[in-house]
Scaffold this motif. Structure first.
Motif, PDB file in Angstrom:
ATOM      1  N   THR A 165      50.275  -4.835  12.067  1.00 28.28           N
ATOM      2  CA  THR A 165      51.217  -3.693  12.342  1.00 28.28           C
ATOM      3  C   THR A 165      52.731  -3.752  11.598  1.00 28.28           C
ATOM      4  O   THR A 165      52.950  -2.729  11.003  1.00 28.28           O
ATOM      5  CB  THR A 165      51.389  -3.765  14.023  1.00 28.28           C
ATOM      6  N   ASP A 168      51.653  -2.701   8.240  1.00 29.55           N
ATOM      7  CA  ASP A 168      51.702  -1.527   8.007  1.00 29.55           C
ATOM      8  C   ASP A 168      52.739  -0.794   8.024  1.00 29.55           C
ATOM      9  O   ASP A 168      52.771   0.375   7.102  1.00 29.55           O
ATOM     10  CB  ASP A 168      50.409  -0.640   9.089  1.00 29.55           C
ATOM     11  N   ARG A 169      53.561  -1.101   8.843  1.00 27.25           N
ATOM     12  CA  ARG A 169      54.990  -0.085   8.769  1.00 27.25           C
ATOM     13  C   ARG A 169      55.641  -0.592   7.676  1.00 27.25           C
ATOM     14  O   ARG A 169      56.287   0.429   7.005  1.00 27.25           O
ATOM     15  CB  ARG A 169      55.749  -0.772  10.086  1.00 27.25           C
TER      16      ARG A 169
END
Length: 264
Positions: A165, A168-169
Motif C-alpha cells: 500500500t 502504491d501511494r
C-alpha cells in the motif's frame, strides 16, 4: 511506465536493481528499486533451468531492459552483504560484519547509505524481513522503514504485504521514489509440494531418470505421507561428493526461487 532493470548476483544474495522513469517527459520522475533475495545462489539462465521456467516474472523484466550481472563477492553474513548493496561499499569500508560481532555489528559512523545521497524530494521506503537491520544502521536515510518486531522475521509474502500500500501511494505521486525490498528466506517450504516443484525436480534430475537407481525409486514410490521432494532429500542429501545430491540442491533452490518470483 518504461522500465530498465539491472541484475546483480553475489554469492550471498541476489540483488535486483530496477530503474524506472515516467513516460511523460514533463514529470521526469525516476523510480529506483533495490530488491534483495537473501541466500539466492542459483545462476540465471544456466543449462539446467531456463530463466523463464524458474523465475518467469524476472524473465519478463529482463526482456524489457538492460541487464548487468557483475557484482560478485563473498561476505561473512547476510547483514554484511545487504550493507554492501545499500552503501555501494565493500566490507572493508562499511565495517559491518554481523549482528553478533562486537565492534562490527553496525555500519561505521562515517558511512553513508545510498538513501542518504538521494536528490532532495525523493520518497524513500523499505520493507525488510529481519528486525535487526535497523539497529545496524541500514535504515539511515530511509523515510519509511518497515520491519518485523524484535527477534521476529517476516516471510517474503509478509514483506510484500507490508509495503504494497505505501509503495502504491508513493509510485502514484510526482516525486522520485527509492524502494528497498529484502526477502531473507526462500519461502515457508510449501514449494516442496507445489506442482512447479515437481516439474523442476523432473527437469533437474532428468539425467538420472530411467536407470533404476535411487532417483527412479523416489519418483516411482506412492508414499502418501512423504512428498517427492522429501523422498529425494532422504535418499540423497546425506551423500558426499555425489553429483545427484548437487543436482537435487539446485532443484530445491530453483523451486524456492520460483515461489518467491510468484510474490512479485
Amino acid at each position: 511506465m518504461r522500465v530498465m532493470r539491472v541484475l546483480s548476483l553475489s554469492c550471498f544474495l541476489l540483488a535486483l536493481v530496477l530503474c524506472a522513469c515516467s513516460e511523460a517527459p514533463s514529470k521526469n520522475v525516476e523510480t529506483r528499486i533495490l530488491c534483495v533475495w537473501d541466500a539466492a545462489e542459483l545462476e540465471f539462465g544456466n543449462a539446467v533451468f531456463p530463466v523463464g521456467q524458474v523465475t518467469p516474472n524476472l524473465a519478463a523484466w529482463r526482456a524489457e531492459g538492460h541487464v548487468q550481472e557483475h557484482a560478485r563477492g563473498r561476505t561473512p553474513s547476510a547483514s554484511s552483504a545487504f550493507a554492501s548493496l545499500l552503501t555501494a561499499l565493500p566490507l572493508e569500508e562499511h565495517g559491518l560484519r554481523s549482528v553478533t560481532e562486537v565492534g562490527a555489528a553496525r555500519l561505521r559512523s562515517n558511512v553513508m547509505t545510498r538513501a542518504q545521497a538521494l536528490p532532495p524530494g525523493t520518497q524513500s521506503l523499505a520493507s525488510v524481513s529481519r528486525w535487526h537491520f535497523g539497529l545496524q544502521g541500514l535504515s539511515q536515510g530511509i523515510g519509511q522503514w518497515l520491519s518485523p518486531d524484535q527477534k521476529n522475521q517476516w516471510s517474503a509474502r509478509e514483506v510484500w504485504q507490508a509495503v504494497e500500500t505505501p509503495m502504491d501511494r508513493a509510485l502514484a505521486g510526482d516525486s522520485a521514489v527509492f524502494l528497498v525490498l529484502h526477502f531473507s528466506d526462500m519461502g515457508d517450504g510449501s514449494w516442496k509440494d507445489a506442482q512447479p516443484s515437481q516439474e523442476l525436480l523432473a527437469t533437474g534430475l532428468a539425467a538420472w531418470r530411467g536407470k533404476g537407481g535411487l532417483i527412479d525409486e523416489a519418483f516411482a514410490a506412492e508414499d502418501q505421507e512423504q512428498s517427492l521432494a522429501t523422498r529425494l532429500a532422504t535418499k540423497l542429501l546425506r551423500r558426499k561428493d555425489d553429483p545427484r545430491k548437487e543436482a537435487l540442491e539446485r532443484c530445491f533452490q530453483a523451486a524456492a526461487l520460483h515461489q518467491l518470483d510468484g510474490i512479485l
